[in-house]
Design a protein around this motif. Structure first.
Motif, PDB file in Angstrom:
ATOM      1  N   TYR A 154     -18.574 -25.044  93.297  1.00  0.00           N
ATOM      2  CA  TYR A 154     -17.215 -25.556  93.388  1.00  0.00           C
ATOM      3  C   TYR A 154     -16.288 -24.784  92.462  1.00  0.00           C
ATOM      4  N   ASP A 155     -15.147 -24.395  93.000  1.00  0.00           N
ATOM      5  CA  ASP A 155     -14.102 -23.713  92.237  1.00  0.00           C
ATOM      6  C   ASP A 155     -12.774 -24.244  92.753  1.00  0.00           C
ATOM      7  N   VAL A 156     -12.366 -25.370  92.198  1.00  0.00           N
ATOM      8  CA  VAL A 156     -11.212 -26.095  92.721  1.00  0.00           C
ATOM      9  C   VAL A 156      -9.925 -25.299  92.560  1.00  0.00           C
ATOM     10  N   GLN A 157      -9.780 -24.612  91.437  1.00  0.00           N
ATOM     11  CA  GLN A 157      -8.567 -23.831  91.224  1.00  0.00           C
ATOM     12  C   GLN A 157      -8.425 -22.734  92.273  1.00  0.00           C
ATOM     13  N   HIS A 158      -9.548 -22.204  92.706  1.00  0.00           N
ATOM     14  CA  HIS A 158      -9.560 -21.181  93.755  1.00  0.00           C
ATOM     15  C   HIS A 158      -8.948 -21.721  95.048  1.00  0.00           C
ATOM     16  N   VAL A 194     -21.923 -31.530  87.833  1.00  0.00           N
ATOM     17  CA  VAL A 194     -22.320 -30.222  87.310  1.00  0.00           C
ATOM     18  C   VAL A 194     -22.218 -29.184  88.425  1.00  0.00           C
ATOM     19  N   THR A 195     -21.543 -28.076  88.136  1.00  0.00           N
ATOM     20  CA  THR A 195     -21.289 -27.084  89.185  1.00  0.00           C
ATOM     21  C   THR A 195     -22.514 -26.224  89.490  1.00  0.00           C
ATOM     22  N   GLU A 196     -23.390 -26.029  88.513  1.00  0.00           N
ATOM     23  CA  GLU A 196     -24.535 -25.153  88.727  1.00  0.00           C
ATOM     24  C   GLU A 196     -25.548 -25.773  89.689  1.00  0.00           C
ATOM     25  N   SER A 197     -26.253 -24.915  90.391  1.00  0.00           N
ATOM     26  CA  SER A 197     -27.384 -25.365  91.196  1.00  0.00           C
ATOM     27  C   SER A 197     -28.495 -25.830  90.268  1.00  0.00           C
ATOM     28  N   TYR A 198     -29.432 -26.592  90.806  1.00  0.00           N
ATOM     29  CA  TYR A 198     -30.542 -27.032  89.958  1.00  0.00           C
ATOM     30  C   TYR A 198     -31.333 -25.833  89.446  1.00  0.00           C
ATOM     31  N   THR A 199     -31.456 -24.799  90.257  1.00  0.00           N
ATOM     32  CA  THR A 199     -32.177 -23.598  89.844  1.00  0.00           C
ATOM     33  C   THR A 199     -31.580 -23.013  88.570  1.00  0.00           C
ATOM     34  N   GLU A 200     -30.255 -23.006  88.482  1.00  0.00           N
ATOM     35  CA  GLU A 200     -29.584 -22.517  87.274  1.00  0.00           C
ATOM     36  C   GLU A 200     -29.630 -23.557  86.166  1.00  0.00           C
ATOM     37  N   LEU A 201     -29.452 -24.801  86.528  1.00  0.00           N
ATOM     38  CA  LEU A 201     -29.405 -25.880  85.536  1.00  0.00           C
ATOM     39  C   LEU A 201     -30.704 -25.948  84.740  1.00  0.00           C
ATOM     40  N   GLY A 229     -23.108 -28.999  96.833  1.00  0.00           N
ATOM     41  CA  GLY A 229     -23.391 -29.980  97.869  1.00  0.00           C
ATOM     42  C   GLY A 229     -22.448 -31.172  97.773  1.00  0.00           C
ATOM     43  N   PRO A 230     -22.464 -32.056  98.774  1.00  0.00           N
ATOM     44  CA  PRO A 230     -21.587 -33.227  98.762  1.00  0.00           C
ATOM     45  C   PRO A 230     -22.250 -34.472  98.186  1.00  0.00           C
ATOM     46  N   PHE A 231     -23.497 -34.367  97.757  1.00  0.00           N
ATOM     47  CA  PHE A 231     -24.239 -35.565  97.369  1.00  0.00           C
ATOM     48  C   PHE A 231     -23.921 -35.997  95.935  1.00  0.00           C
ATOM     49  N   LEU A 250     -13.717 -25.343  99.257  1.00  0.00           N
ATOM     50  CA  LEU A 250     -13.625 -25.684  97.834  1.00  0.00           C
ATOM     51  C   LEU A 250     -14.588 -24.860  96.988  1.00  0.00           C
ATOM     52  N   LYS A 251     -15.466 -24.086  97.648  1.00  0.00           N
ATOM     53  CA  LYS A 251     -16.508 -23.366  96.929  1.00  0.00           C
ATOM     54  C   LYS A 251     -16.250 -21.862  96.916  1.00  0.00           C
ATOM     55  N   ARG A 252     -16.759 -21.241  95.873  1.00  0.00           N
ATOM     56  CA  ARG A 252     -16.772 -19.783  95.792  1.00  0.00           C
ATOM     57  C   ARG A 252     -18.118 -19.378  95.211  1.00  0.00           C
ATOM     58  N   ASP A 253     -18.796 -18.474  95.879  1.00  0.00           N
ATOM     59  CA  ASP A 253     -20.138 -18.047  95.469  1.00  0.00           C
ATOM     60  C   ASP A 253     -21.094 -19.235  95.349  1.00  0.00           C
ATOM     61  N   GLY A 254     -20.936 -20.191  96.257  1.00  0.00           N
ATOM     62  CA  GLY A 254     -21.860 -21.310  96.327  1.00  0.00           C
ATOM     63  C   GLY A 254     -21.619 -22.432  95.336  1.00  0.00           C
TER      64      GLY A 254
END
Length: 274
Positions: free
Chosen positions: A206-210, A114-121, A93-95, A200-204
């Motif tokens: 952030y993956d900046v190098q991508h 943190v790149t992970e979603s809260y569900t993963e975090l 997200g952008p927040f 900027l995202k891959r699989d939901g």
């Protein structure tokens, strides 16, 4: 290299301070409800509307808070400029990046998204429903004015008086002026190029190098860059990505398109450039 985005698996969290930046543009109370239901232990909640936007009717849909407002936010949150600070939202997200930019602007030196979603975090850290009660700090921000682009600077770019490259972070259909769901005018600020922040995202996540190669086709690390979007929120991931890729001269036009079109005579383009 500036490390903005981090995985929970790659950073030491034992002494970190946490900020929960969850928010929904469709339901402005959702982020608070989610925080009250459960959040990372000791995390404070920063709300886009109440904490990360100013009270002014000028400066676009989500104006930059005043220095006084931000200082109070930092102090009541118990933050010091050298703290390790980890920020999360629902992931991708952008927040969290909006909160990250505010802390960069205030001179905080060790802040990550943190790149992970809260569900993963929540699978990897302690969580609670108890609201955090940080000890108030006396921090004095070190304002980084070179990260902020004013409307007058953008006007100079459009007039050819400043050699900066504008980059519009909205979707291509909004950039082209084919669709505008929020504002009374459609199109983009003249001379701007387009890079949809969603790329900027891959699989939901952030993956900046991508996205590095795509970004370099739009704007060069040698350029002075000013990023914007509709209200300065979704441009913050693009700002963060460019900094992680070591673009040295990047600014955020916080007022963005919503501020630009607040003047009836402001020029607008609808044709693709570059």
């Amino acid at each position: 290299m500036t490390q903005v985005f981090v995985s929970i698996h790659d950073i030491e969290t034992s002494h970190a301070k946490w900020i929960d930046a969850r928010f929904s543009l469709q339901d402005e109370k959702q982020g608070k409800r989610d925080y009250q239901k459960e959040h990372v232990k000791d995390a404070i909640h920063w709300d886009l509307e109440e904490d990360l936007s100013g009270a002014s009717v000028e400066g676009g849909r989500h104006p930059l808070p005043s220095a006084e407002q931000l200082t109070e936010l930092f102090r009541k949150s118990g933050l010091e400029r050298t703290d390790t600070i980890l920020i999360y939202d629902e992931g991708g997200g952008p927040f969290a990046t909006r909160a990250w930019w505010m802390l960069q602007y205030g001179g905080f030196t060790n802040v990550h998204v943190v790149t992970e979603s809260y569900t993963e975090l929540r699978k990897n850290v302690d969580v609670t429903s108890d609201s955090a009660t940080p000890v108030r700090s006396t921090v004095d921000p070190d304002w980084q004015e070179h990260l902020y682009a004013s409307r007058s600077e953008v006007e100079e770019v459009v007039a050819g008086k400043r050699p900066s490259q504008l980059v519009d972070a909205r979707s291509e259909v909004r950039y082209r002026g084919e669709k505008e769901p929020l504002y009374h005018k459609a199109g983009h600020i003249p001379t701007a190029r387009n890079f949809d922040w969603e790329q900027l995202k891959r699989d939901g996540q952030y993956d900046v190098q991508h996205a590095k190669e795509q970004l370099q086709q739009i704007v060069s690390p040698e350029d002075d860059v000013i990023v914007y979007c509709g209200s300065g929120v979704t441009a913050s991931p693009l700002f963060a990505a460019l900094k992680e890729l070591d673009y040295p001269n990047v600014k955020l036009y916080v007022g963005s398109f919503s501020d630009w079109i607040s003047k009836d005579d402001a020029p607008i383009e609808t044709a693709i450039r570059g």
